[in-house]
Design a protein around this motif. Structure first.
Motif, PDB file in Angstrom:
ATOM      1  N   UNK A 180       0.952  -1.157   0.023  1.00  0.00           N
ATOM      2  CA  UNK A 180       0.096   0.081   0.125  1.00  0.00           C
ATOM      3  C   UNK A 180       0.919   1.113   0.139  1.00  0.00           C
ATOM      4  N   UNK A 181       0.272   2.215  -0.551  1.00  0.00           N
ATOM      5  CA  UNK A 181       1.063   3.828  -0.835  1.00  0.00           C
ATOM      6  C   UNK A 181       0.123   4.675  -0.012  1.00  0.00           C
ATOM      7  N   UNK A 182       0.524   5.702   0.295  1.00  0.00           N
ATOM      8  CA  UNK A 182       0.025   6.934   0.814  1.00  0.00           C
ATOM      9  C   UNK A 182      -0.674   7.801  -0.630  1.00  0.00           C
ATOM     10  N   UNK A 183      -1.793   7.711  -0.963  1.00  0.00           N
ATOM     11  CA  UNK A 183      -2.396   8.230  -2.311  1.00  0.00           C
ATOM     12  C   UNK A 183      -3.186   9.454  -1.905  1.00  0.00           C
ATOM     13  N   UNK A 184      -2.907  10.652  -2.502  1.00  0.00           N
ATOM     14  CA  UNK A 184      -3.791  11.706  -2.354  1.00  0.00           C
ATOM     15  C   UNK A 184      -4.786  11.714  -3.285  1.00  0.00           C
ATOM     16  N   UNK A 185      -5.917  11.532  -2.783  1.00  0.00           N
ATOM     17  CA  UNK A 185      -7.025  11.341  -3.657  1.00  0.00           C
ATOM     18  C   UNK A 185      -7.468  12.096  -4.478  1.00  0.00           C
ATOM     19  N   UNK A 228      -3.278   2.873   0.539  1.00  0.00           N
ATOM     20  CA  UNK A 228      -4.272   1.722  -0.316  1.00  0.00           C
ATOM     21  C   UNK A 228      -3.131   1.530  -1.369  1.00  0.00           C
ATOM     22  N   UNK A 229      -3.403   0.453  -2.145  1.00  0.00           N
ATOM     23  CA  UNK A 229      -2.783  -0.098  -3.350  1.00  0.00           C
ATOM     24  C   UNK A 229      -3.126   0.628  -4.625  1.00  0.00           C
ATOM     25  N   UNK A 230      -2.101   1.157  -4.951  1.00  0.00           N
ATOM     26  CA  UNK A 230      -2.196   2.336  -6.407  1.00  0.00           C
ATOM     27  C   UNK A 230      -2.949   1.668  -7.383  1.00  0.00           C
ATOM     28  N   UNK A 231      -2.290   0.436  -7.789  1.00  0.00           N
ATOM     29  CA  UNK A 231      -3.295  -0.327  -9.123  1.00  0.00           C
ATOM     30  C   UNK A 231      -4.799  -0.391  -8.794  1.00  0.00           C
ATOM     31  N   UNK A 232      -5.195  -0.504  -7.625  1.00  0.00           N
ATOM     32  CA  UNK A 232      -6.568  -0.919  -7.257  1.00  0.00           C
ATOM     33  C   UNK A 232      -7.271   0.381  -7.372  1.00  0.00           C
ATOM     34  N   UNK A 233      -6.608   1.676  -6.645  1.00  0.00           N
ATOM     35  CA  UNK A 233      -7.526   2.713  -6.736  1.00  0.00           C
ATOM     36  C   UNK A 233      -7.500   3.669  -8.207  1.00  0.00           C
ATOM     37  N   UNK A 234      -6.377   3.146  -8.921  1.00  0.00           N
ATOM     38  CA  UNK A 234      -6.342   3.640 -10.244  1.00  0.00           C
ATOM     39  C   UNK A 234      -7.591   3.193 -11.108  1.00  0.00           C
ATOM     40  N   UNK A 235      -7.670   1.773 -11.147  1.00  0.00           N
ATOM     41  CA  UNK A 235      -8.813   1.248 -11.512  1.00  0.00           C
ATOM     42  C   UNK A 235     -10.236   1.502 -11.215  1.00  0.00           C
ATOM     43  N   UNK A 263     -11.675   3.367   3.407  1.00  0.00           N
ATOM     44  CA  UNK A 263     -11.278   3.332   5.072  1.00  0.00           C
ATOM     45  C   UNK A 263      -9.506   3.960   5.010  1.00  0.00           C
ATOM     46  N   UNK A 264      -8.978   3.736   5.807  1.00  0.00           N
ATOM     47  CA  UNK A 264      -7.492   3.977   5.890  1.00  0.00           C
ATOM     48  C   UNK A 264      -7.091   5.498   5.781  1.00  0.00           C
TER      49      UNK A 264
END
Length: 306
Positions: free
Chosen positions: A147-152, A186-193, A298-299
């Motif tokens: 998981x990475x810290x992703x700025x939404x 979160x995991x970047x590939x998941x959030x990207x999709x 979450x998270x």
């Protein structure tokens, strides 16, 4: 296999057969009760009623499972129709432009225009094939990633720009951002999709003058709430849960203005749940036409107090 999928099943026969058998079962059960109760054969009466009840329950379960199977089969048929169209259209366009480039002496400007169109069609093919492959690996998607810290909000803006390029509209004319800077783990590939599918759909299914609103807010102690709304025709109450099932697309492939595969929202729903979040479809605020996809993740990782 494609021939099997394309043969759409009818629901009239299983419904008629099941209802007829249920009526016959109930009639026999009533007759059984009347005859044995007059003879005071209570043991046989109890066994018979239980047997008839189990038969009725079995018929009801068979009918439900059959209707679900027919629904899945018909969705698969629509899926094959839509994928066939989505594959044939860019291939036909590529063949046409290639033949034109080979057979005619075109100016540099026209040649560059054709090459740009061909690049867009190849991108369309690549997106479709990627989506088909993603469905096959959803269960394992991102399992090997940390998981990475992703700025939404930054990510949402990036995919808004990509969607505007795909649909040839201007970002500042289509999108309204009402966002607060939040970060999730979160995991970047998941959030990207998830975001790429939802943002692209928001533009794709908007009205003739697309209007998309993106709203991001912290929610609760550690969650993020995201609303993505558009001004399209909306989604009926009956379809709001069905749209997240695999292959589902409302209406007929022959009548639909926008083509697709019925996989995008299935991918989104699966990945949102896998991430521990939730997603649902709601009406737009104020009774305006269109709909809103509301997500919670979450998270949330708040910055340390300064």
């Amino acid at each position: 296999m494609a021939t099997y999928f394309r043969k759409r099943s009818k629901i009239h026969l299983p419904i008629t057969l099941s209802v007829s058998l249920m009526v016959l079962n109930v009639t026999l059960m009533v007759c059984w009760i009347i005859v044995l109760s007059h003879r005071s054969l209570w043991g046989a009466l109890t066994i018979g009623v239980l047997a008839f009840t189990l038969i009725l329950a079995g018929l009801s379960a068979w009918l439900v499972l059959t209707l679900k199977e027919i629904g899945l089969n018909n969705r698969q048929a629509n899926f094959v129709d839509s994928v066939t169209h989505e594959l044939k259209s860019p291939i036909a366009a590529l063949q046409l432009y290639l033949e034109t480039l080979r057979m005619r002496d075109l100016s540099d400007e026209k040649r560059e225009e054709f090459q740009g169109i061909m690049a867009n069609e190849l991108q369309r093919l690549d997106s479709l094939i990627s989506q088909l492959l993603e469905v096959g690996r959803l269960d394992a998607l991102g399992d090997n990633d940390e998981p990475d810290d992703i700025e939404v909000t930054t990510l949402l803006r990036q995919y808004a720009e990509t969607a505007c390029l795909n649909w040839k509209v201007k970002l500042d004319e289509v999108f309204t951002f009402d966002v607060e800077p939040v970060t999730i783990r979160a995991k970047k590939i998941v959030v990207d999709l998830i975001f790429s599918n939802l943002i692209d759909n928001a533009v794709k299914y908007s009205g003739e003058q697309p209007e998309v609103t993106v709203k991001v807010r912290p929610h609760g102690r550690s969650r993020v709430q995201i609303h993505i709304s558009n001004n399209g025709s909306g989604i009926s109450l009956d379809d709001r849960k069905k749209v997240f099932t695999i292959f589902y697309r409302g209406g007929s492939e022959l009548e639909r203005r926008r083509k697709g595969t019925g996989l995008g929202l299935y991918i989104v729903n699966t990945l949102v749940k896998k991430s521990g979040g939730r997603i649902q479809v709601k009406d737009r605020q104020g009774g305006a036409t269109g709909c809103t996809f509301e997500m919670e993740f979450p998270n949330r990782t708040d910055p340390p107090p300064g």
